[in-house]
Design a protein around this motif. Sequence first.
Motif, PDB file in Angstrom:
ATOM      1  N   ARG A 299       0.833  -1.206   0.000  1.00 36.38           N
ATOM      2  CA  ARG A 299       0.000   0.000   0.000  1.00 36.38           C
ATOM      3  C   ARG A 299       0.869   1.258   0.000  1.00 36.38           C
ATOM      4  O   ARG A 299       0.543   2.247  -0.663  1.00 36.38           O
ATOM      5  CB  ARG A 299      -0.909   0.034   1.241  1.00 36.38           C
ATOM      6  N   LEU A 302       2.071   1.853  -3.483  1.00 35.11           N
ATOM      7  CA  LEU A 302       0.986   2.376  -4.319  1.00 35.11           C
ATOM      8  C   LEU A 302       0.765   3.863  -4.038  1.00 35.11           C
ATOM      9  O   LEU A 302       0.525   4.656  -4.956  1.00 35.11           O
ATOM     10  CB  LEU A 302      -0.304   1.598  -4.054  1.00 35.11           C
ATOM     11  N   GLN A 303       0.884   4.248  -2.758  1.00 32.96           N
ATOM     12  CA  GLN A 303       0.661   5.646  -2.391  1.00 32.96           C
ATOM     13  C   GLN A 303       1.772   6.561  -2.886  1.00 32.96           C
ATOM     14  O   GLN A 303       1.513   7.687  -3.329  1.00 32.96           O
ATOM     15  CB  GLN A 303       0.528   5.762  -0.860  1.00 32.96           C
ATOM     16  N   ASP A 308       2.669   0.742  -9.816  1.00 31.90           N
ATOM     17  CA  ASP A 308       1.545   1.162 -10.645  1.00 31.90           C
ATOM     18  C   ASP A 308       0.252   0.482 -10.206  1.00 31.90           C
ATOM     19  O   ASP A 308       0.223  -0.730  -9.981  1.00 31.90           O
ATOM     20  CB  ASP A 308       1.850   0.814 -12.115  1.00 31.90           C
ATOM     21  N   GLU A 309      -0.814   1.267 -10.075  1.00 29.24           N
ATOM     22  CA  GLU A 309      -2.116   0.740  -9.615  1.00 29.24           C
ATOM     23  C   GLU A 309      -2.639  -0.349 -10.548  1.00 29.24           C
ATOM     24  O   GLU A 309      -3.131  -1.382 -10.093  1.00 29.24           O
ATOM     25  CB  GLU A 309      -3.141   1.884  -9.540  1.00 29.24           C
ATOM     26  N   SER A 310      -2.555  -0.126 -11.857  1.00 27.89           N
ATOM     27  CA  SER A 310      -3.102  -1.103 -12.803  1.00 27.89           C
ATOM     28  C   SER A 310      -2.290  -2.400 -12.793  1.00 27.89           C
ATOM     29  O   SER A 310      -2.854  -3.482 -12.981  1.00 27.89           O
ATOM     30  CB  SER A 310      -3.132  -0.518 -14.217  1.00 27.89           C
ATOM     31  N   ALA A 313      -3.455  -4.242  -9.702  1.00 26.89           N
ATOM     32  CA  ALA A 313      -4.810  -4.772  -9.923  1.00 26.89           C
ATOM     33  C   ALA A 313      -4.752  -6.022 -10.798  1.00 26.89           C
ATOM     34  O   ALA A 313      -5.473  -6.997 -10.554  1.00 26.89           O
ATOM     35  CB  ALA A 313      -5.687  -3.707 -10.562  1.00 26.89           C
TER      36      ALA A 313
END
Length: 354
Positions: A299, A302-303, A308-310, A313
Amino acid sequence: MNLELWGWNDFFANHFEPYRQQGFSVARVIIECRNSYILQSENAELSAEISGKLRYRASDARQDFPAVGDWVVIRAREKGGTATIHEILPRKSKFSRKAAGAETREQIVATNIDTVFLVSGLDGDFNPRRIERYLILAWESGANPVIVLNKADVCPNLEKCLTEVESVALGVPIITISATIDQELAALRSYLQPGQTVALLGSSGVGKSTITNQLLRETVQTVQTVRQGDSRGKHTTTHRELMRLPTGGLIIDTPGMRELQIWSGEEGISGSFADIEELAGQCRFRDCQHEREPGCAVRQALQDGSLDESRFANYQKLQKEIKYMERKQDQREYIAEKEKWKKITKSMRNYQKG
């Protein structure tokens, strides 16, 4: 013909030795048809079918049937250029996916591959998430992946695309080419040394057949243009075939895969997402779900934008897909085992009545 030209080595020779002593011969599967195979033996190209014993033992398990790239134990007939396949020698590598459709079944794409060229177009079909999926299957296969980015001549933002691929393909060689004009194909030829087997994998329209023709220096595979709207192509290659190149290397061109479902991927996902796995190892809790737990390194990455968020995911999505497939396979094995014992029980009852 020297079998070493077709990839024969000590690994296969050691496994074949007991069969050699029994008078069997050996050949490599170069084309897989519906119920028959084309083989390359030491003496000739042969048309072959599997023995009744091998067919019975294989049952419905497609992974127990020969696939393109396999070395098989055969009895060749003196006339007619035909043979019978009795055994499949152990595989050095195996590229598999879940067969298309609802049935939970493995489909072997090719075996005994040294290098996998994961071909992606740099046109409208460019998709880093798809590359991640292919990488999982490549690492799982036991072969070494190389990413081939084709159609560089039509890419409006080459540097941006390269950066995106580098961020998802950690440590994997990336080669940029324009196959239609034979640009930079020399970089591919370095992987195609005598006796080395390379498989071309990618979705329809990425240019696999064009690459094959350029490497072969002749038009063997039919080439079709892609649709302008979405850069998708038709299946110009309709079957898998192992071919020898002028360099002495071996290449397997495969039909484009619109549907690429993972069959197994525990090791592959670790290889493809090593950065996320390393971050997960730094979390405060070993069973961290990377949601709201304190001390979650994932986390935090990500912050601060270092992950990368994608990409994360897609990692979670693929993990769920792999676990779901494992459950389906366990269920299938349970049903198959149950059916086997039902047949044995029925057979025993009939025997007792008799």
